[in-house]
Design a protein around this motif. Structure first.
Motif, PDB file in Angstrom:
ATOM      1  N   ILE A   1      -0.512   8.135   2.994  1.00 54.70           N
ATOM      2  CA  ILE A   1       0.530   7.711   2.857  1.00 54.70           C
ATOM      3  C   ILE A   1       0.715   6.252   2.456  1.00 54.70           C
ATOM      4  CG2 ILE A   1       1.549   9.371   4.918  1.00 54.70           C
ATOM      5  CD1 ILE A   1       1.308   6.629   6.704  1.00 54.70           C
ATOM      6  N   SER A   2       1.883   5.858   1.825  1.00 55.11           N
ATOM      7  CA  SER A   2       2.012   4.508   1.548  1.00 55.11           C
ATOM      8  C   SER A   2       2.357   3.663   2.680  1.00 55.11           C
ATOM      9  CB  SER A   2       2.993   4.078   0.421  1.00 55.11           C
ATOM     10  OG  SER A   2       2.390   4.946  -0.826  1.00 55.11           O
ATOM     11  N   CYS A   3       1.775   2.457   3.033  1.00 54.80           N
ATOM     12  CA  CYS A   3       2.090   1.368   3.944  1.00 54.80           C
ATOM     13  C   CYS A   3       3.574   0.993   3.593  1.00 54.80           C
ATOM     14  CB  CYS A   3       1.371   0.293   4.030  1.00 54.80           C
ATOM     15  SG  CYS A   3       1.782  -1.129   4.909  1.00 54.80           S
ATOM     16  N   PRO A   4       4.380   1.221   4.464  1.00 50.12           N
ATOM     17  CA  PRO A   4       5.969   0.425   4.407  1.00 50.12           C
ATOM     18  C   PRO A   4       6.051  -1.106   3.942  1.00 50.12           C
ATOM     19  CG  PRO A   4       5.887   1.657   6.340  1.00 50.12           C
ATOM     20  CD  PRO A   4       4.376   1.695   6.071  1.00 50.12           C
TER      21      PRO A   4
ATOM     22  N   ASN B   1      -2.658   8.926   7.325  1.00 52.38           N
ATOM     23  CA  ASN B   1      -1.646   8.990   7.986  1.00 52.38           C
ATOM     24  C   ASN B   1      -1.840   8.861   9.590  1.00 52.38           C
ATOM     25  OD1 ASN B   1      -2.733  11.410   8.438  1.00 52.38           O
ATOM     26  ND2 ASN B   1      -0.917  12.746   8.423  1.00 52.38           N
TER      27      ASN B   1
ATOM     28  N   SER C   1       5.840   2.520  13.021  1.00 51.57           N
ATOM     29  CA  SER C   1       6.736   3.254  11.764  1.00 51.57           C
ATOM     30  C   SER C   1       6.665   4.688  12.395  1.00 51.57           C
ATOM     31  CB  SER C   1       5.914   3.120  10.490  1.00 51.57           C
ATOM     32  OG  SER C   1       6.627   3.848   9.720  1.00 51.57           O
TER      33      SER C   1
ATOM     34  N   GLU D   1      10.007  10.211   5.309  1.00 57.34           N
ATOM     35  CA  GLU D   1      10.537   8.723   5.363  1.00 57.34           C
ATOM     36  C   GLU D   1      10.079   7.638   4.216  1.00 57.34           C
ATOM     37  OE1 GLU D   1      10.296   4.969   8.468  1.00 57.34           O
ATOM     38  OE2 GLU D   1      10.579   6.856   9.442  1.00 57.34           O
ATOM     39  N   GLN D   2       8.724   7.734   3.740  1.00 55.41           N
ATOM     40  CA  GLN D   2       8.245   7.099   2.771  1.00 55.41           C
ATOM     41  C   GLN D   2       8.870   7.389   1.399  1.00 55.41           C
ATOM     42  OE1 GLN D   2       6.498   4.444   3.009  1.00 55.41           O
ATOM     43  NE2 GLN D   2       6.740   4.035   0.927  1.00 55.41           N
TER      44      GLN D   2
ATOM     45  N   ARG E   1      12.320   6.107   1.409  1.00 52.36           N
ATOM     46  CA  ARG E   1      12.164   4.529   0.921  1.00 52.36           C
ATOM     47  C   ARG E   1      11.790   4.426  -0.441  1.00 52.36           C
ATOM     48  NH1 ARG E   1      12.104   1.564   5.658  1.00 52.36           N
ATOM     49  NH2 ARG E   1      11.349   2.421   7.366  1.00 52.36           N
ATOM     50  N   ASP E   2      10.937   5.110  -1.059  1.00 53.90           N
ATOM     51  CA  ASP E   2      10.536   5.086  -2.417  1.00 53.90           C
ATOM     52  C   ASP E   2      12.107   5.414  -3.329  1.00 53.90           C
ATOM     53  OD1 ASP E   2       8.452   4.201  -1.933  1.00 53.90           O
ATOM     54  OD2 ASP E   2       7.392   6.371  -2.198  1.00 53.90           O
TER      55      ASP E   2
END
Length: 117
Positions: free
Chosen positions: A4-7, A15, A30, A44-45, A48-49
């Motif tokens: 996953i990408s760090c927010p 993850n 998160s 969720e990511q 956000r993207d």
């Protein structure tokens, strides 16, 4: 195990990690927020993207238009944030923390505009 990408910094991380190895952002918090909204961390990511603002483009347009584009930039950021928050199910109590950023941005714009004259 999924990546996953760090927010916070956007770097790829597991993850299952408790914190981002790059910036130290706590990923468990998160994940707890994701449990509240009923979305997985990956979903969720993705949201956000989807509502990420291209700040470099708006900055360049602000330079070209002698700062007049800053108003549009602020409106786009606020709109993207509100759409993202509504999809993530963020409550009004948490949103009360955000107007500070908008107020500071308007103050900076007014100072920059008055100096330009």
């Amino acid at each position: 195990m999924a990546i996953i990408s760090c927010p916070e910094c956007g770097s790829g991380t597991s993850n299952q990690a408790k914190a981002c190895p790059q910036c130290g952002f706590p990923l468990e918090a998160s994940a707890n927020n994701s449990k509240k909204s009923g979305l997985s961390v990956i979903e969720e990511q993705a949201i956000r993207d989807k509502y990420k603002t291209n700040h470099i483009l708006h900055f360049l347009l602000s330079i070209v238009t002698a700062g007049l584009w800053i108003i549009v930039w602020l409106l786009v950021v606020q709109d993207n944030n509100s759409k993202r928050d509504s999809e993530l199910g963020i409550t009004a109590k948490e949103l009360l923390k955000r107007p500070f950023v908008l107020i500071v941005s308007v103050i900076v714009f007014l100072i920059a505009f008055s100096v330009a004259r």
